[in-house]
Write an enzyme that holds these catalytic residues in place. Structure first.
Site, mmCIF file in Angstrom:
data_model
loop_
_atom_site.group_PDB
_atom_site.id
_atom_site.type_symbol
_atom_site.label_atom_id
_atom_site.label_comp_id
_atom_site.label_asym_id
_atom_site.label_seq_id
_atom_site.Cartn_x
_atom_site.Cartn_y
_atom_site.Cartn_z
ATOM 1 C CG MET F 1 -2.198 0.574 1.244
ATOM 2 S SD MET F 1 -2.254 2.356 1.183
ATOM 3 C CE MET F 1 -1.546 2.856 2.735
ATOM 4 N N PRO F 2 0.721 2.152 -0.900
ATOM 5 C CG PRO F 2 0.896 4.268 -1.853
ATOM 6 C CD PRO F 2 1.463 3.397 -0.769
ATOM 7 C CE1 TYR F 3 -0.176 -2.412 -8.690
ATOM 8 C CE2 TYR F 3 -2.212 -1.303 -9.269
ATOM 9 C CZ TYR F 3 -1.182 -2.140 -9.601
ATOM 10 O OH TYR F 3 -1.149 -2.720 -10.841
ATOM 11 C CG HIS F 41 3.957 -2.914 -4.607
ATOM 12 N ND1 HIS F 41 4.566 -4.077 -4.972
ATOM 13 C CD2 HIS F 41 3.922 -2.932 -3.245
ATOM 14 C CE1 HIS F 41 4.867 -4.794 -3.898
ATOM 15 N NE2 HIS F 41 4.478 -4.133 -2.825
#
Lengths: 64, 64, 64, 64, 64, 64
Positions: F1-3, F41
């Site tokens: 998290m986050p993506y 990511h």
């Protein structure tokens, strides 16, 4: 805005068919929601048939 | 319905492993949410390792 | 890595069922592809039933 | 298969308009690629206007 | 073109922070790839914390 | 998290440019939302130009 993502199996979709999908999807958003075509994006993704599953099975690649 | 999208790095996932992912993901939705497997779609996308970053760095491609 | 996105219709999926989906999807990637669970992300998206269509019709919201 | 995801800003799209989008997108895939409508899924996602940016600015929410 | 999708947990992201994300992501594509900001779209999606899992567990909702 | 998912046309983006996109996008989430870079990511997807449409037309592939 808007953004339309079309995922299909990778089975020899031609450049002309892609153009027809882009025209049709864009027109749909213009007709139904009065969106501006200039900011309407369509992205087509072609997925290898062995990467697509339905009913727990890999897709066999007949077109229908 | 439902639709499951699995993104992994592109590191020689075999056709058999893809089939196992499709079976397992479909079964998960059947078991937990009583979904109909016939309308459960699984799409696996393999991403080149240089296109995946975590912690601000390109992925190096060890499997773990 | 990896990243799993599960889209289901919004029909009272409980917090416990979501936890079971997260556990199961993570374990699947560990079992089949030996992925590291610490970097395996699962995102569940609940879609209003009137926003999901199949066979050209809005979903009616029976669970199966 | 196929799977069509339509993202639009959340601006009072009616249930009827959603149905028209589902019909139109499904028909498009039938017409252009001879896909089976029974396995064609359409998912509409409505995004709050402050969450959509173009040209580096938050969308202002006029329909065009 | 391009299209940037940012998924974060739904934890009181303010309208100003969203604007900053939109500005920053757009500028990144201008700086690195010389993309045209006028056709660069950014879509932020806020995911309920119980719908996001990592390491097989539901996210607990501390900001880091 | 986050993506963060970045979709661009497939026009010879270099490995170095991808690294710069990953660094920049990760830093953006750290700076604006105080996210942990270790769990941030970034996935870059390169789309063939004939698969991307805007204003109802296939993209022509000039970089801007």
């Amino acid at each position: 805005m808007p953004y339309i993502n079309i995922k299909v199996t990778d089975e020899q979709v031609t450049k002309e068919q892609k153009q027809q999908l882009i025209v049709g999807a864009t027109q749909l958003l213009v007709d139904i929601l009065s969106k501006n075509p200039k900011t309407t994006h369509v992205v087509i993704e072609e997925i290898p048939i062995e990467n697509w599953g339905v009913n727990g099975k890999q897709y066999l690649g007949t077109k229908k």
